[in-house]
Design an enzyme around this catalytic site. Sequence first.
Site, PDB file in Angstrom:
ATOM      1  N   TYR A 100       0.848  -1.193   0.000  1.00 49.75           N
ATOM      2  CA  TYR A 100       0.000   0.000   0.000  1.00 49.75           C
ATOM      3  C   TYR A 100       0.885   1.244   0.000  1.00 49.75           C
ATOM      4  CZ  TYR A 100      -3.830  -3.164   1.085  1.00 49.75           C
ATOM      5  OH  TYR A 100      -4.758  -4.186   1.031  1.00 49.75           O
ATOM      6  N   ASN A 128     -12.391  -1.647  -4.821  1.00 51.39           N
ATOM      7  CA  ASN A 128     -12.238  -2.019  -6.221  1.00 51.39           C
ATOM      8  C   ASN A 128     -13.446  -2.857  -6.651  1.00 51.39           C
ATOM      9  OD1 ASN A 128     -11.470  -3.139  -8.699  1.00 51.39           O
ATOM     10  ND2 ASN A 128      -9.979  -4.525  -7.759  1.00 51.39           N
ATOM     11  N   HIS A 137      -5.718  -8.033  -5.174  1.00 48.36           N
ATOM     12  CA  HIS A 137      -5.149  -9.081  -4.320  1.00 48.36           C
ATOM     13  C   HIS A 137      -3.620  -9.035  -4.314  1.00 48.36           C
ATOM     14  CE1 HIS A 137      -5.518 -10.810  -8.383  1.00 48.36           C
ATOM     15  NE2 HIS A 137      -4.439 -11.516  -8.073  1.00 48.36           N
TER      16      HIS A 137
END
Length: 179
Positions: A100, A128, A137
Amino acid sequence: MYYQTTCPSPLGEITLACRGDQLAGLWIEGQKYHGDTLSEKWVERNDVPVFHAAKKWLERYFSGERPAVSELPLAPAGSAFRQEVWGMLCEIPYGEVLTYGDIAKKMAEKLHRPSMSSQAVGGAVGHNPLSIIIPCHRVVGSNGSLTGYAGGIGTKIKLLQLEGVDTSRFFVPTKSTAL
Protein backbone atom coordinates in the site's frame (compact mmCIF):
# COMPACT_ATOMS: atom_id res chain seq x y z
CA MET A 1 -29.36 0.30 -16.06
CA TYR A 2 -26.86 -2.41 -15.28
CA TYR A 3 -27.03 -6.02 -16.35
CA GLN A 4 -25.81 -8.82 -14.16
CA THR A 5 -25.06 -12.49 -14.41
CA THR A 6 -23.28 -15.08 -12.30
CA CYS A 7 -20.73 -17.77 -13.02
CA PRO A 8 -19.06 -20.49 -10.99
CA SER A 9 -15.38 -20.27 -10.09
CA PRO A 10 -12.91 -22.15 -7.88
CA LEU A 11 -13.52 -19.39 -5.30
CA GLY A 12 -17.31 -19.65 -5.30
CA GLU A 13 -19.99 -17.96 -7.34
CA ILE A 14 -18.93 -14.75 -9.08
CA THR A 15 -21.34 -11.94 -9.94
CA LEU A 16 -20.58 -9.89 -13.03
CA ALA A 17 -22.18 -6.53 -13.83
CA CYS A 18 -22.01 -4.41 -16.95
CA ARG A 19 -23.38 -1.24 -18.43
CA GLY A 20 -23.69 -1.54 -22.18
CA ASP A 21 -20.61 -3.28 -23.51
CA GLN A 22 -18.34 -2.44 -20.57
CA LEU A 23 -17.73 -4.52 -17.46
CA ALA A 24 -18.54 -2.53 -14.33
CA GLY A 25 -18.28 -5.12 -11.58
CA LEU A 26 -16.98 -8.52 -10.53
CA TRP A 27 -17.59 -9.71 -7.00
CA ILE A 28 -16.84 -13.03 -5.36
CA GLU A 29 -19.65 -14.56 -3.32
CA GLY A 30 -19.72 -12.99 0.15
CA GLN A 31 -17.35 -10.18 -0.80
CA LYS A 32 -17.49 -7.01 1.25
CA TYR A 33 -18.83 -3.96 -0.64
CA HIS A 34 -20.65 -6.20 -3.14
CA GLY A 35 -22.18 -3.89 -5.74
CA ASP A 36 -21.70 -0.70 -3.72
CA THR A 37 -20.39 1.34 -6.67
CA LEU A 38 -23.44 0.69 -8.86
CA SER A 39 -26.25 3.08 -8.08
CA GLU A 40 -28.82 2.01 -10.62
CA LYS A 41 -31.08 -1.02 -10.92
CA TRP A 42 -29.57 -4.36 -11.92
CA VAL A 43 -31.34 -6.66 -14.37
CA GLU A 44 -30.43 -10.33 -14.84
CA ARG A 45 -29.22 -10.95 -18.37
CA ASN A 46 -26.89 -13.73 -19.43
CA ASP A 47 -26.48 -13.08 -23.16
CA VAL A 48 -24.38 -9.90 -23.02
CA PRO A 49 -21.16 -10.25 -25.08
CA VAL A 50 -18.95 -8.64 -22.42
CA PHE A 51 -20.11 -11.33 -19.96
CA HIS A 52 -18.98 -14.05 -22.38
CA ALA A 53 -15.61 -12.31 -22.74
CA ALA A 54 -15.23 -11.93 -18.95
CA LYS A 55 -16.12 -15.58 -18.32
CA LYS A 56 -13.53 -16.72 -20.88
CA TRP A 57 -10.98 -14.37 -19.29
CA LEU A 58 -11.71 -15.89 -15.86
CA GLU A 59 -11.50 -19.46 -17.21
CA ARG A 60 -8.08 -18.67 -18.64
CA TYR A 61 -6.96 -16.99 -15.42
CA PHE A 62 -8.07 -19.88 -13.20
CA SER A 63 -6.37 -22.38 -15.53
CA GLY A 64 -3.04 -20.65 -14.93
CA GLU A 65 -2.86 -18.42 -17.99
CA ARG A 66 -2.04 -14.73 -17.70
CA PRO A 67 -4.80 -12.83 -19.50
CA ALA A 68 -4.17 -9.09 -19.65
CA VAL A 69 -6.46 -6.59 -17.98
CA SER A 70 -6.55 -4.71 -21.30
CA GLU A 71 -8.36 -7.60 -22.98
CA LEU A 72 -11.65 -6.53 -21.39
CA PRO A 73 -13.53 -3.23 -21.73
CA LEU A 74 -13.73 -1.99 -18.14
CA ALA A 75 -15.81 0.82 -16.65
CA PRO A 76 -15.50 0.74 -12.87
CA ALA A 77 -17.49 3.48 -11.18
CA GLY A 78 -15.55 5.54 -8.65
CA SER A 79 -13.98 8.89 -7.84
CA ALA A 80 -11.03 10.22 -9.80
CA PHE A 81 -8.72 9.21 -6.93
CA ARG A 82 -10.04 5.65 -6.90
CA GLN A 83 -9.77 5.45 -10.69
CA GLU A 84 -6.09 6.46 -10.46
CA VAL A 85 -5.39 3.84 -7.78
CA TRP A 86 -7.21 1.14 -9.77
CA GLY A 87 -5.16 2.10 -12.81
CA MET A 88 -1.99 1.53 -10.79
CA LEU A 89 -3.27 -1.86 -9.66
CA CYS A 90 -3.58 -2.86 -13.31
CA GLU A 91 0.16 -2.22 -13.71
CA ILE A 92 1.18 -4.73 -11.03
CA PRO A 93 2.59 -7.71 -12.96
CA TYR A 94 1.07 -11.16 -12.63
CA GLY A 95 2.72 -13.05 -9.77
CA GLU A 96 4.13 -9.94 -8.10
CA VAL A 97 3.01 -7.78 -5.18
CA LEU A 98 3.30 -4.15 -4.15
CA THR A 99 2.63 -2.60 -0.79
CA TYR A 100 0.00 0.00 0.00
CA GLY A 101 2.94 2.29 0.76
CA ASP A 102 4.46 1.69 -2.69
CA ILE A 103 1.19 2.73 -4.32
CA ALA A 104 0.86 5.72 -1.99
CA LYS A 105 4.32 6.93 -3.07
CA LYS A 106 3.39 6.55 -6.74
CA MET A 107 0.12 8.40 -6.17
CA ALA A 108 1.94 11.23 -4.37
CA GLU A 109 4.32 11.58 -7.30
CA LYS A 110 1.49 11.52 -9.82
CA LEU A 111 -0.47 14.15 -7.88
CA HIS A 112 2.67 16.25 -7.22
CA ARG A 113 2.31 15.95 -3.46
CA PRO A 114 5.05 15.38 -0.89
CA SER A 115 3.26 12.30 0.47
CA MET A 116 0.07 10.27 0.33
CA SER A 117 -1.71 8.26 2.99
CA SER A 118 -1.42 4.49 2.68
CA GLN A 119 -4.83 4.32 4.37
CA ALA A 120 -6.39 6.43 1.61
CA VAL A 121 -4.89 4.07 -0.95
CA GLY A 122 -6.15 1.13 1.09
CA GLY A 123 -9.68 2.50 0.97
CA ALA A 124 -9.53 2.77 -2.81
CA VAL A 125 -8.01 -0.71 -3.16
CA GLY A 126 -10.65 -2.20 -0.86
CA HIS A 127 -13.52 -0.71 -2.88
CA ASN A 128 -12.24 -2.02 -6.22
CA PRO A 129 -15.41 -3.14 -8.03
CA LEU A 130 -13.59 -5.43 -10.47
CA SER A 131 -11.92 -7.88 -8.13
CA ILE A 132 -9.45 -10.33 -9.72
CA ILE A 133 -9.43 -8.49 -13.08
CA ILE A 134 -8.15 -5.30 -11.45
CA PRO A 135 -5.68 -7.20 -9.26
CA CYS A 136 -6.18 -5.71 -5.80
CA HIS A 137 -5.15 -9.08 -4.32
CA ARG A 138 -1.57 -8.19 -5.31
CA VAL A 139 -1.35 -5.47 -2.66
CA VAL A 140 0.08 -6.33 0.76
CA GLY A 141 1.04 -4.48 3.91
CA SER A 142 4.57 -3.06 4.13
CA ASN A 143 5.27 -5.38 7.06
CA GLY A 144 4.28 -8.44 5.02
CA SER A 145 0.71 -8.69 6.28
CA LEU A 146 -1.99 -10.03 4.00
CA THR A 147 -4.54 -7.47 5.00
CA GLY A 148 -7.35 -5.52 3.45
CA TYR A 149 -8.87 -7.87 0.87
CA ALA A 150 -12.64 -7.44 0.61
CA GLY A 151 -12.97 -10.99 -0.73
CA GLY A 152 -11.36 -12.37 2.44
CA ILE A 153 -7.78 -13.23 3.32
CA GLY A 154 -8.22 -16.90 2.37
CA THR A 155 -9.29 -15.86 -1.13
CA LYS A 156 -6.37 -13.44 -1.40
CA ILE A 157 -3.94 -16.24 -0.48
CA LYS A 158 -5.51 -18.58 -3.08
CA LEU A 159 -5.21 -15.95 -5.82
CA LEU A 160 -1.59 -15.16 -4.95
CA GLN A 161 -0.72 -18.87 -4.86
CA LEU A 162 -2.46 -19.41 -8.20
CA GLU A 163 -0.13 -16.74 -9.60
CA GLY A 164 2.93 -18.48 -8.12
CA VAL A 165 3.60 -15.99 -5.32
CA ASP A 166 5.48 -17.49 -2.36
CA THR A 167 2.98 -16.64 0.36
CA SER A 168 5.16 -18.13 3.12
CA ARG A 169 6.89 -14.74 3.40
CA PHE A 170 3.61 -13.10 4.42
CA PHE A 171 1.43 -13.41 7.50
CA VAL A 172 -2.24 -13.12 8.30
CA PRO A 173 -2.89 -10.37 10.84
CA THR A 174 -4.90 -11.20 13.94
CA LYS A 175 -6.95 -8.03 13.50
CA SER A 176 -7.98 -6.64 10.13
CA THR A 177 -10.88 -4.90 8.43
CA ALA A 178 -11.14 -7.70 5.87
CA LEU A 179 -10.42 -11.07 7.42
